[in-house]
Design a protein around this motif. Structure first.
Motif, short mmCIF file in Angstrom:
data_model
loop_
_atom_site.label_atom_id
_atom_site.label_comp_id
_atom_site.label_asym_id
_atom_site.label_seq_id
_atom_site.Cartn_x
_atom_site.Cartn_y
_atom_site.Cartn_z
N LEU A 88 38.12 36.94 36.40
CA LEU A 88 36.81 36.38 36.00
C LEU A 88 36.87 34.85 35.94
O LEU A 88 36.42 34.24 34.98
N GLY A 89 37.44 34.26 36.97
CA GLY A 89 37.44 32.79 37.10
C GLY A 89 36.07 32.33 37.58
O GLY A 89 35.07 33.03 37.42
N ARG A 90 36.03 31.16 38.20
CA ARG A 90 34.73 30.63 38.65
C ARG A 90 34.08 31.55 39.67
O ARG A 90 32.90 31.90 39.57
N PHE A 91 34.86 31.99 40.66
CA PHE A 91 34.30 32.82 41.73
C PHE A 91 33.97 34.24 41.22
O PHE A 91 32.83 34.68 41.28
N GLY A 92 35.00 34.93 40.71
CA GLY A 92 34.79 36.30 40.23
C GLY A 92 33.73 36.35 39.14
O GLY A 92 32.89 37.26 39.10
N GLY A 93 33.76 35.35 38.26
CA GLY A 93 32.79 35.29 37.16
C GLY A 93 31.36 35.20 37.69
O GLY A 93 30.46 35.89 37.21
N ILE B 54 37.02 42.97 34.83
CA ILE B 54 38.42 43.13 34.44
C ILE B 54 39.14 41.78 34.51
O ILE B 54 39.01 41.04 35.50
N ASP B 55 39.91 41.47 33.46
CA ASP B 55 40.77 40.28 33.49
C ASP B 55 41.91 40.55 32.52
O ASP B 55 41.77 41.34 31.59
N ASN B 56 43.05 39.86 32.76
CA ASN B 56 44.15 40.06 31.81
C ASN B 56 44.10 39.03 30.68
O ASN B 56 44.98 39.02 29.82
N ILE C 169 41.29 37.20 41.97
CA ILE C 169 42.41 36.56 41.27
C ILE C 169 42.72 35.28 42.05
O ILE C 169 42.92 35.33 43.26
N GLY C 170 42.71 34.15 41.33
CA GLY C 170 42.79 32.86 42.00
C GLY C 170 44.17 32.48 42.49
O GLY C 170 44.63 32.96 43.53
N ASP C 171 44.85 31.65 41.71
CA ASP C 171 46.09 31.01 42.17
C ASP C 171 47.26 31.98 42.30
O ASP C 171 48.19 31.73 43.06
N ASP C 172 47.22 33.07 41.56
CA ASP C 172 48.36 33.98 41.56
C ASP C 172 48.26 34.92 42.79
O ASP C 172 47.83 36.06 42.70
P1 ADP Z 1 38.80 30.62 40.44
O1 ADP Z 1 39.47 29.69 41.39
O2 ADP Z 1 37.83 31.55 41.12
O3 ADP Z 1 38.20 29.95 39.23
P2 ADP Z 1 40.99 31.43 38.71
O4 ADP Z 1 42.37 31.35 39.25
O5 ADP Z 1 40.57 30.35 37.76
O6 ADP Z 1 39.98 31.58 39.93
O7 ADP Z 1 40.73 32.81 37.98
C1 ADP Z 1 41.40 33.96 38.25
C2 ADP Z 1 41.21 34.93 37.08
O8 ADP Z 1 42.01 36.08 37.37
C3 ADP Z 1 41.68 34.36 35.74
O9 ADP Z 1 40.66 34.56 34.76
C4 ADP Z 1 42.91 35.19 35.44
O10 ADP Z 1 43.05 35.45 34.04
C5 ADP Z 1 42.69 36.48 36.20
N1 ADP Z 1 43.92 37.17 36.58
C6 ADP Z 1 45.04 36.64 37.14
N2 ADP Z 1 45.99 37.59 37.33
C7 ADP Z 1 45.43 38.77 36.92
C8 ADP Z 1 45.89 40.12 36.86
N3 ADP Z 1 47.11 40.47 37.29
N4 ADP Z 1 45.06 41.07 36.37
C9 ADP Z 1 43.82 40.74 35.93
N5 ADP Z 1 43.33 39.49 35.96
C10 ADP Z 1 44.12 38.50 36.44
#
Ligand code: ADP
Length: 221
Positions: A13-18, A34-36, A77-80
């Motif tokens: 739920l980052g900028r895009f998913g949100g 869903i977010d962790n 999920i963004g950077d990960d």
């Molecule tokens: P954006 O560039 O769209 O803003 P972000 O990287 O800021 O993306 O957001 C990604 C979201 O994904 C974050 O809110 C983060 O907590 C969530 N996230 C990352 N890894 C996981 C995971 N394994 N399970 C659920 N949510 C996750």
């Protein structure tokens, strides 16, 4: 007839998913968010049907949420990148039908493609193209690329075509493209008739070959 409501799950739920989550929910769809991160989940409690804390890479957690019953799952999920890939893999193994994933770069895209992501999205690039189109022509409100050759564009009705019917415009014969719909404020006419009238500031949704659309936009309106 009312549009059938679909079931969506948005993971991350980052900028895009949100934004995706909020907009789907605003449109009246069922959205599982869903977010962790618990702060994110709390923030989306009022912008989703249900918001839960879960690690999406954990198959058991996804199973207990009944994720395979959702028609669409959006992985935002963004950077990960590793978590994004693993989540996508788990979802496809669980046979979720439509898994749409945000990609960070070309390598990420390639892997997502290989493991069966149904649609790979590059929000920054896509938005960049749309903004560029809009800057170049004030008439172009929005733009969807269907393939290298074909697009759908939203064109803002000009003074030149004010009070014209579709017969007057004769877009198909003159330019080889088709007006799919006419938007006027909140109303949308999705099956325009030949004698329907277009006014300035109406939005025309037009499909066609890119060259034909360009000709219509530059010469026909
Ligand atoms: P954006 O560039 O769209 O803003 P972000 O990287 O800021 O993306 O957001 C990604 C979201 O994904 C974050 O809110 C983060 O907590 C969530 N996230 C990352 N890894 C996981 C995971 N394994 N399970 C659920 N949510 C996750």
């Amino acid at each position: 007839m009312a549009e059938k409501k679909k079931q969506f799950a948005v993971i991350g739920l980052g900028r895009f998913g949100g934004s995706v989550c909020k907009e789907l929910y605003r449109m009246g769809h069922q959205v599982l968010a869903i977010d962790n991160n618990d702060t994110k989940v709390n923030e989306f409690a009022s912008h989703s049907t249900h918001a839960v804390i879960a690690n999406a890479t954990d198959e058991k957690s996804l199973q207990s949420l009944g994720i395979r019953n959702f028609e669409y799952v959006i992985v935002a999920i963004g950077d990960d990148i590793q978590s994004s890939i693993l989540t996508t893999l788990v979802l496809k193994e669980m046979e979720v039908e439509n898994v749409w994933v945000k990609a960070q770069n070309v390598y990420h895209h390639k892997v997502l493609d290989k493991i069966g992501a149904d649609r790979i999205i590059h929000p920054e690039q896509d938005m960049g193209i749309r903004i560029a189109q809009h800057i170049v022509s004030e008439k172009i409100v929005d733009y969807i690329e269907l393939s290298d050759e074909y697009s759908i564009v939203e064109l803002l009705g000009t003074r030149k075509i004010h009070n014209s019917t579709l017969i007057d415009l004769d877009v198909r014969a003159k330019f080889g493209c088709t007006i799919l719909a006419i938007k006027r404020g909140e109303d949308i006419n999705v099956s325009p008739m030949p004698d329907d009238t277009i006014y300035e500031k109406d939005i025309l949704i037009v499909i066609g070959h890119k060259a034909d659309l360009k000709r219509f936009e530059e010469e026909g309106m």
